[in-house]
Design an enzyme around this catalytic site. Structure first.
Site, mmCIF file in Angstrom:
data_model
loop_
_atom_site.group_PDB
_atom_site.id
_atom_site.type_symbol
_atom_site.label_atom_id
_atom_site.label_comp_id
_atom_site.label_asym_id
_atom_site.label_seq_id
_atom_site.Cartn_x
_atom_site.Cartn_y
_atom_site.Cartn_z
ATOM 1 N N ASP A 1 0.679 -1.007 -0.045
ATOM 2 C CA ASP A 1 -0.008 -0.147 0.060
ATOM 3 C C ASP A 1 1.007 1.212 0.194
ATOM 4 O OD1 ASP A 1 0.833 0.535 2.828
ATOM 5 O OD2 ASP A 1 -1.171 0.450 3.549
ATOM 6 N N HIS A 2 0.313 2.520 0.302
ATOM 7 C CA HIS A 2 1.002 3.571 0.103
ATOM 8 C C HIS A 2 2.187 3.603 1.204
ATOM 9 C CE1 HIS A 2 -2.729 3.997 2.104
ATOM 10 N NE2 HIS A 2 -2.298 4.861 3.002
ATOM 11 N N HIS B 1 10.226 -23.582 9.590
ATOM 12 C CA HIS B 1 9.233 -24.346 10.525
ATOM 13 C C HIS B 1 8.061 -24.008 10.204
ATOM 14 C CE1 HIS B 1 12.207 -24.440 14.220
ATOM 15 N NE2 HIS B 1 12.480 -25.328 13.156
ATOM 16 N N CYS C 1 3.203 -2.870 3.901
ATOM 17 C CA CYS C 1 2.233 -1.840 4.463
ATOM 18 C C CYS C 1 3.089 -0.798 5.404
ATOM 19 C CB CYS C 1 0.885 -2.103 4.782
ATOM 20 S SG CYS C 1 1.087 -3.041 6.380
ATOM 21 N N GLY C 2 2.455 0.137 6.097
ATOM 22 C CA GLY C 2 3.156 0.785 6.996
ATOM 23 C C GLY C 2 4.072 0.070 8.052
ATOM 24 N N THR C 3 3.345 -0.877 8.496
ATOM 25 C CA THR C 3 3.901 -1.756 9.697
ATOM 26 C C THR C 3 4.268 -3.053 9.289
ATOM 27 O OG1 THR C 3 1.746 -2.254 10.601
ATOM 28 C CG2 THR C 3 2.941 -0.357 11.733
ATOM 29 N N GLY C 4 3.593 -3.606 8.359
ATOM 30 C CA GLY C 4 3.578 -5.119 7.859
ATOM 31 C C GLY C 4 2.216 -5.895 8.558
ATOM 32 N N ILE C 5 1.730 -5.031 9.647
ATOM 33 C CA ILE C 5 0.776 -5.874 10.591
ATOM 34 C C ILE C 5 -0.616 -5.963 9.810
ATOM 35 C CG2 ILE C 5 -0.478 -5.865 12.601
ATOM 36 C CD1 ILE C 5 1.643 -4.079 13.989
ATOM 37 N N GLY C 6 -1.227 -4.882 9.274
ATOM 38 C CA GLY C 6 -2.611 -4.944 8.520
ATOM 39 C C GLY C 6 -2.552 -5.861 7.380
ATOM 40 N N ARG D 1 8.426 -33.088 11.587
ATOM 41 C CA ARG D 1 7.288 -32.621 12.574
ATOM 42 C C ARG D 1 6.616 -31.440 12.441
ATOM 43 N NH1 ARG D 1 12.397 -31.337 14.461
ATOM 44 N NH2 ARG D 1 12.645 -29.280 15.619
ATOM 45 N N HIS D 2 7.279 -30.562 11.759
ATOM 46 C CA HIS D 2 6.735 -29.352 11.139
ATOM 47 C C HIS D 2 5.686 -29.417 10.419
ATOM 48 C CE1 HIS D 2 9.580 -27.348 13.771
ATOM 49 N NE2 HIS D 2 10.636 -27.972 13.341
HETATM 50 C C1 RB5 Z 1 -2.115 3.069 6.309
HETATM 51 O O1 RB5 Z 1 -1.974 4.637 6.370
HETATM 52 C C2 RB5 Z 1 -1.408 2.081 7.237
HETATM 53 O O2 RB5 Z 1 -2.605 1.970 8.282
HETATM 54 C C3 RB5 Z 1 -1.178 0.763 6.661
HETATM 55 O O3 RB5 Z 1 -0.105 1.063 5.844
HETATM 56 C C4 RB5 Z 1 -0.787 -0.322 7.519
HETATM 57 O O4 RB5 Z 1 0.189 0.263 8.377
HETATM 58 C C5 RB5 Z 1 -1.545 -1.017 8.292
HETATM 59 O O5 RB5 Z 1 -1.472 -1.921 8.901
#
Ligand code: RB5
Length: 147
Positions: free
Chosen positions: A7-8, A96, A63-68, A130-131
């Site tokens: 994403d951006h 693994h 993405c910004g954090t890799g989390i979303g 096992r994995h």
């Molecule tokens: C976008 O602004 C931001 O929310 C997205 O890149 C990401 O960090 C979500 O987890």
């Protein structure tokens, strides 16, 4: 084949990682975005659909954090997306977890360490044994919970 998308929040990092893929002779396809604001679940869906076409394929999502984008990817049956927050994690998620997608945070991670993590991710094979039993249990969870 490697499919990459962002994403951006991950656009600059994606350009740098495409540089790494080119320099190292990997075949890849860039599935967007081009830096404009987009919703990360849409990019996760595009990349993961391509990854699932062959067990040899891998995906890279930023993405910004890799989390979303990792949360979104892991809603797709057959996808095992890991946040590659360091070299060790990137290596062991192949060994693994047989991860088929790696996720990075364009606003939270440094390009030097991310490039090293991507390199080890792309050069490490699943250990099996096992994995494999554990991966099969993850697949069973998908069936039970209708993911
Ligand atoms: C976008 O602004 C931001 O929310 C997205 O890149 C990401 O960090 C979500 O987890």
């Amino acid at each position: 084949m490697i499919y990459i998308g962002c994403d951006h929040g991950g656009y600059e990092m994606k350009l740098a990682l495409i540089g790494y893929l080119k320099e190292n002779g990997f075949e890849y396809e860039d599935l967007g975005c081009g830096g404009e604001p987009v919703d990360y679940p849409d990019i996760a869906e595009k990349v993961c659909a391509k990854v699932l076409a062959s067990p040899e394929n891998k995906g890279i999502l930023i993405c910004g954090t890799g989390i979303g984008i990792s949360i979104a990817a892991n809603k797709i049956k057959g996808i095992r997306a890991a946040i590659g927050y360091d070299w060790y994690s990137a290596k062991y998620t192949r060994l693994h977890n047989d991860a088929n997608v790696i996720c990075f945070g364009g606003r939270t991670m440094g390009i030097g360490s991310v490039t090293e993590s991507l390199d080890v991710f792309l050069h490490t094979d699943f250990m099996g044994g096992r994995h494999k039993t554990r991966i099969d249990k993850i697949s069973a969870l998908e069936e039970k919970n209708n993911v």
